[in-house]
Design an enzyme around this catalytic site. Structure first.
Site, PDB file in Angstrom:
ATOM      1  N   ALA A 280      -5.644   1.097 -12.895  1.00  0.00           N
ATOM      2  CA  ALA A 280      -5.313  -0.288 -13.266  1.00  0.00           C
ATOM      3  C   ALA A 280      -3.909  -0.467 -13.814  1.00  0.00           C
ATOM      4  O   ALA A 280      -3.565  -1.561 -14.266  1.00  0.00           O
ATOM      5  CB  ALA A 280      -6.323  -0.857 -14.259  1.00  0.00           C
ATOM      6  N   ALA A 281      -3.062   0.562 -13.749  1.00  0.00           N
ATOM      7  CA  ALA A 281      -1.681   0.388 -14.203  1.00  0.00           C
ATOM      8  C   ALA A 281      -0.968  -0.651 -13.342  1.00  0.00           C
ATOM      9  O   ALA A 281      -0.253  -1.520 -13.857  1.00  0.00           O
ATOM     10  CB  ALA A 281      -0.934   1.717 -14.167  1.00  0.00           C
ATOM     11  N   GLY A 282      -1.155  -0.559 -12.030  1.00  0.00           N
ATOM     12  CA  GLY A 282      -0.537  -1.532 -11.136  1.00  0.00           C
ATOM     13  C   GLY A 282      -1.061  -2.934 -11.374  1.00  0.00           C
ATOM     14  O   GLY A 282      -0.296  -3.913 -11.351  1.00  0.00           O
ATOM     15  N   ASP A 283      -2.361  -3.049 -11.607  1.00  0.00           N
ATOM     16  CA  ASP A 283      -2.952  -4.365 -11.881  1.00  0.00           C
ATOM     17  C   ASP A 283      -2.426  -4.945 -13.188  1.00  0.00           C
ATOM     18  O   ASP A 283      -2.194  -6.155 -13.303  1.00  0.00           O
ATOM     19  CB  ASP A 283      -4.478  -4.254 -11.955  1.00  0.00           C
ATOM     20  CG  ASP A 283      -5.093  -3.851 -10.630  1.00  0.00           C
ATOM     21  OD1 ASP A 283      -4.485  -4.139  -9.585  1.00  0.00           O
ATOM     22  OD2 ASP A 283      -6.178  -3.250 -10.653  1.00  0.00           O
TER      23      ASP A 283
END
Length: 304
Positions: A250-253
């Site tokens: 979820a880093a990109g999110d």
């Protein structure tokens, strides 16, 4: 009033296990832990935007099962408007995630109820789209729905963000003109451009290809290497804040949600990028998808 972000996309229950390394084909590993955690790229980005200061509406579908009830309830607990989250017959979407000791992950997604998010469903909640400042889409719902959403968002004159994940093919040519900010990671940029992306220079080349295809602006995220921002023929590298990574899920999110929230609030592109990067950096220091996403106060303290 806070800036309004509408996220059109997936809601999944993440079934997460940790193991010393990712398994090879045909191999069985002994896992170290297991947890069920609310996720889905759409829902993750909605939670990120909400925690980071925006007023958020979610558009999506969940099943009439226990996971669906938990997913919808989790968004409501974050103060996210769920009037456009439909409950449909059948199973909710799930993501099977393995995280290794180096904080890398491998993910298998089963769409479930996310496949029921159709153009007709979007038309029924058009009022929600009309109230947006920024509209975000991803690729975990049917392509026809994404295309319809992008075109409608452009008709409404909204700021349009597409996070093309997961990317397994090139995008339809007529999508690009609808996109203000295309935000792929390095593997997604490689699929979309047909170019290998393994350096800052190759990320710039891929971004230039996507600009030439018609996208407004392109942000290629590169994990620990930061990101490349392409605006026409101009490229800028933004190094990533240095942190000790625990889990990159979820880093990109988190970056997308934070970038959207900052942009919608009137911040400049550069400030919105740096804000999103700070939020993403904090997220990788914690385990899980939505549980790892920081709050606005946490990001402000981190940046100071």
């Amino acid at each position: 009033m806070p800036a309004k972000v509408v996220v059109i996309g997936s809601l999944n229950m993440d079934l997460v296990t940790r193991a010393p390394r990712l398994p090879r084909g045909g191999e069985t590993l002994i896992g170290e832990s297991f947890a069920t955690i609310p996720g889905g790229k759409g829902a993750n980005q909605a939670v990120a935007a909400a925690r980071l200061g925006a007023q958020v509406s979610m558009v999506g579908c969940v099943g009439n099962d226990a996971y669906g009830e938990q997913l919808r309830g989790g968004l409501l607990a974050e103060g996210i408007d769920c009037q456009a989250v439909s409950v449909v017959e059948g199973a909710s979407g799930v993501a099977l995630i393995v995280v290794d000791d180096n904080s890398q992950n491998a993910i298998v997604i089963v769409a479930g109820a996310n496949g029921a998010l159709t153009a007709e469903v979007l038309d029924r909640v058009d009022e929600v789209l009309q109230g947006a400042d920024v509209i975000i889409c991803q690729l975990e719902v049917p392509d026809a729905t994404v295309g319809h959403a992008l075109k409608r968002a452009r008709e409404l004159g909204k700021i349009v963000i597409l996070n093309p994940a997961p990317a397994s093919r090139t995008l339809p040519a007529d999508w690009y003109a609808c996109i203000d900010y295309l935000i792929p990671n390095e593997s997604e940029a490689a699929v979309l451009s047909g170019l290998a992306v393994d350096s800052l220079e190759s990320a710039e080349a891929a971004a230039a290809h996507l600009i030439a295809a018609g996208s407004g602006k392109v942000i290629v995220t590169l994990g620990a290497q930061g990101l490349v921002f392409a605006n026409g023929a101009r490229f800028e590298h933004f190094p990533a804040p240095r942190v000790k990574a625990v889990d990159t899920t979820a880093a990109g999110d988190t970056f997308v949600g934070g970038f959207a929230a900052a942009l919608a609030s009137g911040k400049s592109e550069v400030d919105a990028i740096r804000f999103g990067q700070a939020a993403a950096a904090l997220s990788v220091t914690r385990a899980g998808a939505q549980p790892s996403i920081p709050t606005l106060l946490e990001v402000q303290a981190f940046k100071s």
